[in-house]
Scaffold this active site. Sequence first.
Site, short mmCIF file in Angstrom:
data_model
loop_
_atom_site.label_atom_id
_atom_site.label_comp_id
_atom_site.label_asym_id
_atom_site.label_seq_id
_atom_site.Cartn_x
_atom_site.Cartn_y
_atom_site.Cartn_z
N GLU A 14 0.82 -1.22 0.00
CA GLU A 14 0.00 0.00 0.00
C GLU A 14 0.85 1.27 0.00
O GLU A 14 0.49 2.26 0.63
CB GLU A 14 -0.95 0.01 1.22
N GLU A 33 -6.88 -7.31 -1.10
CA GLU A 33 -7.52 -7.21 0.22
C GLU A 33 -8.98 -6.86 0.08
O GLU A 33 -9.35 -5.71 -0.15
CB GLU A 33 -6.79 -6.18 1.11
#
Length: 850
Positions: A183, A252
């Site tokens: 991320e 995710e």
Amino acid sequence: MMPLQQSGYSFFFLIFFFFASALCTNVTYDHRALIINGQRKLLMSASIHYPRSVPAMWPGLVAAAKEGGIDVIESYVFWNGHEISPGKYYFGGRFDLVKFVKIIRDARMYMMLRIGPFVAAEWNFGGVPVWLHYVPGTVFRTDSEPFKTHVQSFTTYIVEMMKKERLFASQGGPIILAQVENEYGDIESVYGKGGKPYAMWSAKMALSQNIGVPWIMCQQYDAPDPVINTCNSFYCDQFQPNSVKKPKIWTENWPGWFNTFGSAIRQRPPEDIAYAVARFFQNGGSLNNYYMYHGGTNFDRTSGGPFITTSYDYDAPLDEYGLLRLPKWGHLKDLHKAIKLCEHALLYGEAALVTLGPLQEATVYTDLIGNCAAFLANLDEEMDKTVVFQNKSYHLLPWSVSILPDCRNVEFNTAMITSQSSIVEMIPESLQASSFVQEKGLKTSNWDFFVEKIGVWHTADLKKTGFVDHINTTKDTTDYLWYTTSFHFHRDQGLLRNGSLPVLKVESKGHAVHVFVNKKLQVSSSGNGAGSSFKFESPITLKHGKNKIALLSMTVGLQNAGPFYEWVGAGLTSVKISHLKGGSIDLSSNTWVYKIGLEGEYKNIYSEEHAKKVKWISMDEVPKNQPLTWYKTTVHPPSGQDPIALDMEFMGKGRAWLNGEAIGRYWPRKSSIHDKCSSTCNYRGKFFPDKCGTGCGQPTQRWYHIPRSWFRPSGNTLVIFEEKGGDPSKIKFARRRATSICGSVAEAYPLDLGSMVNANGKKDTKTNLYLACSHGSFISAIKFASFGTPAGSCGSYSQGICHYANSVHVVKEACLNKNNCAISLSEKTFGNNIICPGTIKKLSVEVACS
Ligand SMILES: *[C@@H]1O[C@H](CO)[C@@H](O)[C@H](O)[C@H]1NC(C)=O
Ligand SMILES: *[C@@H]1O[C@H](CO)[C@@H](O)[C@H](O)[C@H]1NC(C)=O
Ligand SMILES: *[C@@H]1O[C@H](CO)[C@@H](O)[C@H](O)[C@H]1NC(C)=O
Ligand SMILES: *[C@@H]1O[C@H](CO)[C@@H](O)[C@H](O)[C@H]1NC(C)=O
């Protein structure tokens, strides 16, 4: 026909080719999907973090994922669990990564290895070792030489370890994908000039590892070829990778959310998760990973923070204890089956978008060998809608997708749950089984205790004018740091005439503090939610003469994400006493004397080996509400195989150990009754973490998982360190158990309204109700059964106007004393007399498993 001799050779070659192909799996990708041995693959993946459970649980968790229709297991690699100090590695117990990957391999599943090595993950310090912060010149996650050097050496260490065990798919192992960084794209620009070069370096460093399978970078919008950038969010149907050559991967998909001590419990409805997944595949997705599929437990001091709870349940399809969360697990299993039926059409077909209404759309996939699969979506958050698709009409529930693997029959609708649900209870058990107590002649209260010294024990670690940073001082070797000082107070000159008490004013960067004035705990405070800093004021009692003030500052899990997160400090920044005659006293610039940690921790008295290093006191009556106290007792595990928890409802805050294994931090801190909670959760519309809170005004975490494998048959030592005061005589075990399972299925599937042109519809097949107890248990009682128009949900069913009197009898005949059963919903099953003509009937059943 070949002569015998020759066929012997070809047999030999067959064997050879069989092993050669078993030796390596070719993993590549194109714009549509991962390609495994030449075939595009539609994959369902499940995050299970190995250190968040124990090796004894791993095979069961992996098997439950496989049974739920999962193909791939994903885990991060937890650097700070492995590289204890520079170059010193640990791979034992819960950190036995190779063992975990081999369990996945032996279950014939794939694996996605997210090495990071920065992982966030609500894990202490985001997974990066704290020692690295103190290597001079290091700045995390940017173009910083010492950081890059250590990242590269750890990544290489892990890759080499996997290679040595032949665990990459290119070597015949299960690992089909690997991730570097995590991320980073979301914050790359915050790192200024160091951001982009670091991201590009990460990708290059990863590629240079030559693992023979693709690398991914999640939320990395500028991931360079051939690294695939992937999506993390509650919804990823609108996501597009940064190149038309890359497949659409969802790393995710959050089926719930984590909790912090003091928050309400976050839950995400299964209907909305299924909707998000169906929309993803409808819009070209090819790999979906649930983060988490099993969340597990933040044992010891591994939770991030501040304030992430010890439980990392995540409202995942498998609960913290490894039990199926129903109906979530089953609903997703049904979803996976429906989507898999569409696999060839989806991955090899052409997609056509068909508008069915203002907020209704179909995507139709047709391939060259004649398969047709369709996804019919209703994006309307409020209204259901009847649509016509290919001359047939379909009823679409609000915010739902119907999946038609043959473009005609509805196999699955995301908002219609037909899989079974369950009621899971925590059944109290005493710490010493009653038979055991009698046998050994133990008292009911057999706690020994040891009280920590308040303030500096043994010798001080540091003496300084003013305040030090908490984390810089402890280096996270402990949660605890004593800040102590003293001052003189003249009662007559100091106290206000109107009789009001002096007021202590404290400011702290976090995370929590207990204030002792003259050896007495006078006040405790802490930050809340994401904000770790806090300030408070509280009246205190001072004495005439010298006053000693000792503040026990605490961290409750270090920051795990955000730009420059490693620089966020903790500890006191201001201590003043006001409401005095002369104004106020500022103690901030006093001389402060510091002590790192607690004596009991330092001496490891929670381990059986070192318990004798302090003198434990044994008394008939165990002291209650006493701060800074260690408690120790011998416990006996509850019989059976149910998972075990420790019930800490009546304790304050602290840590717990069984047989020297760290259970974790406990803190039955309550959420506010003013938090947003709802008894029912509306699945319709976009989900966000606080949408469906439960348990407002209750402790966020009352029960603490102790893995069964940590127990011996007898003679187990439970140690508790209590900071503020609690009642250890009320500590209990609880067995976690599904005490009831329920099923509710309607006679006709009301979503497929049939053909408008000719009534040649296939006979509906969804008219069986299935029930299954967990392995090894049996249906022992029928708690409720009604064929007709029953109302309510699992645990609260009631009969409706229409009810077949023999319902219970029929279910009994079919199910009693069986592990699982199926009941056909025909009127024949329930008797020939038709009692409610024209009504679509439903069968609802609740049974006990034991
Ligand atoms: C692996 O698969 C790709 C794509 O299907 C193919 O181009 C390549 O030749 C294969 N490699 C090997 C070693 O078989
Ligand atoms: C729908 O009905 C029309 C008119 O009868 C017909 O031409 C068309 O082929 C039908 N389409 C499908 C998909 O059955
Ligand atoms: C006493 O005086 C202080 C200072 O003026 C004031 O803040 C406090 O509220 C008073 N307390 C009472 C009990 O009146
Ligand atoms: C911790 O110490 C480092 C020096 O090692 C310093 O640069 C940093 O500012 C300190 N952090 C805090 C929060 O005080």
